[in-house]
Design a protein around this motif. Structure first.
Motif, PDB file in Angstrom:
ATOM      1  N   ASN A 107      34.573 -32.389  53.058  1.00  0.00           N
ATOM      2  CA  ASN A 107      34.964 -31.490  51.957  1.00  0.00           C
ATOM      3  C   ASN A 107      35.438 -30.106  52.444  1.00  0.00           C
ATOM      4  OD1 ASN A 107      35.288 -30.772  49.270  1.00  0.00           O
ATOM      5  ND2 ASN A 107      33.199 -29.963  49.117  1.00  0.00           N
ATOM      6  N   LYS A 108      36.128 -29.444  51.538  1.00  0.00           N
ATOM      7  CA  LYS A 108      36.634 -28.074  51.726  1.00  0.00           C
ATOM      8  C   LYS A 108      37.788 -28.041  52.727  1.00  0.00           C
ATOM      9  CE  LYS A 108      32.017 -26.378  50.560  1.00  0.00           C
ATOM     10  NZ  LYS A 108      30.953 -25.386  50.661  1.00  0.00           N
ATOM     11  N   ILE A 109      38.660 -29.062  52.656  1.00  0.00           N
ATOM     12  CA  ILE A 109      39.826 -29.054  53.557  1.00  0.00           C
ATOM     13  C   ILE A 109      40.713 -27.838  53.288  1.00  0.00           C
ATOM     14  CG2 ILE A 109      40.083 -31.508  54.198  1.00  0.00           C
ATOM     15  CD1 ILE A 109      42.055 -31.791  51.907  1.00  0.00           C
ATOM     16  N   ASP A 110      40.572 -27.272  52.068  1.00  0.00           N
ATOM     17  CA  ASP A 110      41.375 -26.085  51.747  1.00  0.00           C
ATOM     18  C   ASP A 110      40.958 -24.882  52.595  1.00  0.00           C
ATOM     19  OD1 ASP A 110      38.992 -26.502  50.121  1.00  0.00           O
ATOM     20  OD2 ASP A 110      39.495 -24.578  49.173  1.00  0.00           O
ATOM     21  N   LEU A 111      39.720 -24.897  53.088  1.00  0.00           N
ATOM     22  CA  LEU A 111      39.245 -23.760  53.890  1.00  0.00           C
ATOM     23  C   LEU A 111      39.306 -24.026  55.390  1.00  0.00           C
ATOM     24  CD1 LEU A 111      36.056 -22.607  51.921  1.00  0.00           C
ATOM     25  CD2 LEU A 111      38.390 -21.720  51.747  1.00  0.00           C
ATOM     26  N   ALA A 112      39.312 -25.305  55.744  1.00  0.00           N
ATOM     27  CA  ALA A 112      39.207 -25.631  57.165  1.00  0.00           C
ATOM     28  C   ALA A 112      40.582 -25.891  57.771  1.00  0.00           C
ATOM     29  CB  ALA A 112      38.321 -26.853  57.350  1.00  0.00           C
TER      30      ALA A 112
END
Ligand code: GDP
Length: 474
Positions: A349-354
């Motif tokens: 999860n959180k590919i938008d941040l990574a």
């Protein structure tokens, strides 16, 4: 426990119920069944154009337009459908009144029927009578209930197959075979002084082996059957703050569980369903898995683990913004070996941040050996891929289902397992040349378990449990 007799019992007390849902509708149906219902119907109903009309003389499956009255006058215009024993659902005389679908009208007509001598039907009483009078077996009665309550296409399909009686036929064949062997063994007991063997032990051993194999296949089909009927029990697991609640909400499109920055706010678990490609997923969001000091949290954590143990599918959600995944990978591998019955998917999860998400996802795939997909639960990215992966869980189940009989109920599963255990005992006894009496006892016990499933052997407690789940009027 009694064994059902082949002859039809006397028609029961006249019963009445509303068969359609409560509320306003174009039409509603009230049905009555049992002794003397034609007389009761005749006292409240006047047929237009034929005042001399009598239900007792009407042919089965004929509809009659007329009006229903009480002592104060007209209540409603209705169509009365006549069903004559034994060609009705309950195999008793029945009348179905179709009236206008207002709750007040319906209650008025019901009251007149009760005043004229009917008793209000218990939940499932019509179906119970259909079973007791031999029109359907217990499996089929349960299938009717399941069909009514089906929430997905696959649940509906399994209920329809069961209603057609395929499993019933298999079980009946099994019962007959057991009955034959039992009879032969019992005959030996009658002639015990003469030391005869009517039932060759080697043959019996082999027959029981075949039966046991068939029982085992049915028992094993339960996991698939349950998934088809109840949906895939899916657990969203992961550390606090990984994004479990967010994912659940995005999948369901609802703001159900509270999303918060504080670790451990999902204190208990919640369960919600969503449908994808005709398959129902029952989603459970578990409390954060961590060593918690707080008592409430602690209980929640214990419950989470119990839920995971019952799951068919675990979606392990992991936060891609973490610096180090070593702990997470260890935890995933631990889950994989501990919960072998479940399929496991890792949602990173959180590919938008990574940044470097694709590389990290590939690393995770290699380290865990699981299907891994990158998502952003908050932004709704990658969810189609996740749902596709989730639905591969049921690929092939449809085909499997068409090809063979599936066991879908816990009640049947337990009875089959007990029957299989009894056969196992019988086979061990045969192997050790034990007394005929003991072998016969185990076979009888297997017979009873199989008979309980279709209702050949009636157990009042089981009947109450099944029919209490029906609605009144069914
Ligand atoms: P849980 O404890 O595992 O249930 O985690 P939550 O769903 O409560 O999420 C923890 C925090 O991460 C919340 O502030 C969410 O808004 C945030 N979060 C969850 N998923 C994502 C995501 O895909 N991207 C970003 N940027 N934030 C997310």
């Amino acid at each position: 426990m009694t064994t059902r007799s082949a002859s039809l019992p006397e028609p029961g007390m006249p019963i009445a119920a509303v068969a359609t849902p409560v509320g306003v509708g174009a039409l509603a149906i009230l049905r009555i069944s049992g002794r003397g219902v034609f007389g009761i119907a005749g006292r409240i109903f006047k047929k237009k154009q034929n005042p001399a009309f009598r239900f007792a003389e009407a042919k089965g499956y004929t509809a009659h337009f007329g009006s229903v009255h009480d002592s104060e006058g007209l209540i409603d215009e209705v169509v009365a459908l006549v069903l004559r024993a034994p060609n009705s659902f309950t195999m008793e005389d029945m009348v179905e009144f179709t009236c206008h679908g207002g709750p007040v009208v319906v209650q008025h007509i019901l009251k007149v029927l009760l005043d004229e001598g009917c008793r209000l039907a218990e939940p499932g009483e019509f179906t119970r009578r259909a079973f007791l009078n031999g029109r359907i077996d217990l499996l089929q009665a349960e299938a009717i209930g399941e069909m009514i309550h089906a929430r997905s296409e696959s649940a509906f399909r399994t209920a329809v197959t069961q209603m057609q009686g395929t499993l019933s036929l298999r079980l009946e064949a099994m019962r007959e075979q057991l009955l034959r062997s039992c009879a032969l063994l019992e005959l030996e007991l009658d002639f015990s002084e003469e030391d005869v063997e009517f039932q060759n032990r080697r043959e019996l051993q082999q027959q029981l082996g075949v039966l046991q194999e068939e029982l085992r296949r049915l028992v094993d089909s339960y996991q698939h059957g349950r998934i088809m009927k109840e949906g895939v029990a899916t657990v969203i697991a992961g550390r606090p703050n990984a994004g479990k609640s967010t994912l659940l909400n995005t999948l369901l499109g609802l703001e159900r569980s509270i999303v918060s920055h504080m670790p451990g706010t999902t204190r208990d678990y919640i369960e919600e369903c969503f449908l994808y490609n005709k398959t129902m997923f029952r989603l459970t969001d578990t409390a954060g898995l961590r060593e918690a000091e707080e008592a409430v949290e602690h209980e929640g954590v214990k419950r989470s683990y119990r839920k995971i143990a019952e799951a068919d599918l675990i979606v392990y959600i992991l936060d891609l913004t973490l610096d180090d995944y070593a702990d997470e990978v260890a935890r995933i591998l631990e889950f994989k070996s501990e919960y072998r019955n479940a399929r496991m998917i890792v949602a990173a999860n959180k590919i938008d941040l990574a940044s470097e998400s694709p590389e990290r996802i590939q690393e995770l795939r290699e380290a865990t050996g699981c299907d891994v997909c990158g998502i952003s639960a908050a932004k709704g990215e990658g969810l189609e891929t996740l749902k596709e992966l989730m639905s591969t869980m049921v690929v092939g189940l449809d085909k499997l289902h068409e090809a063979s009989v599936l066991v879908t109920s816990l009640r049947h599963y337990e009875a089959l397992r007990n029957a299989s255990d009894a056969l196992e005992n019988a086979r061990m006894l045969i192997n050790s040349n034990s007394e005929t009496e003991l072998i016969a006892f185990e076979l009888r016990s297997a017979l009873n378990y199989v008979g309980e499933i279709t209702g050949k052997v009636i157990n009042e407690e089981i009947l109450n449990m099944i029919f209490d789940q029906f609605c009144i009027g069914k």
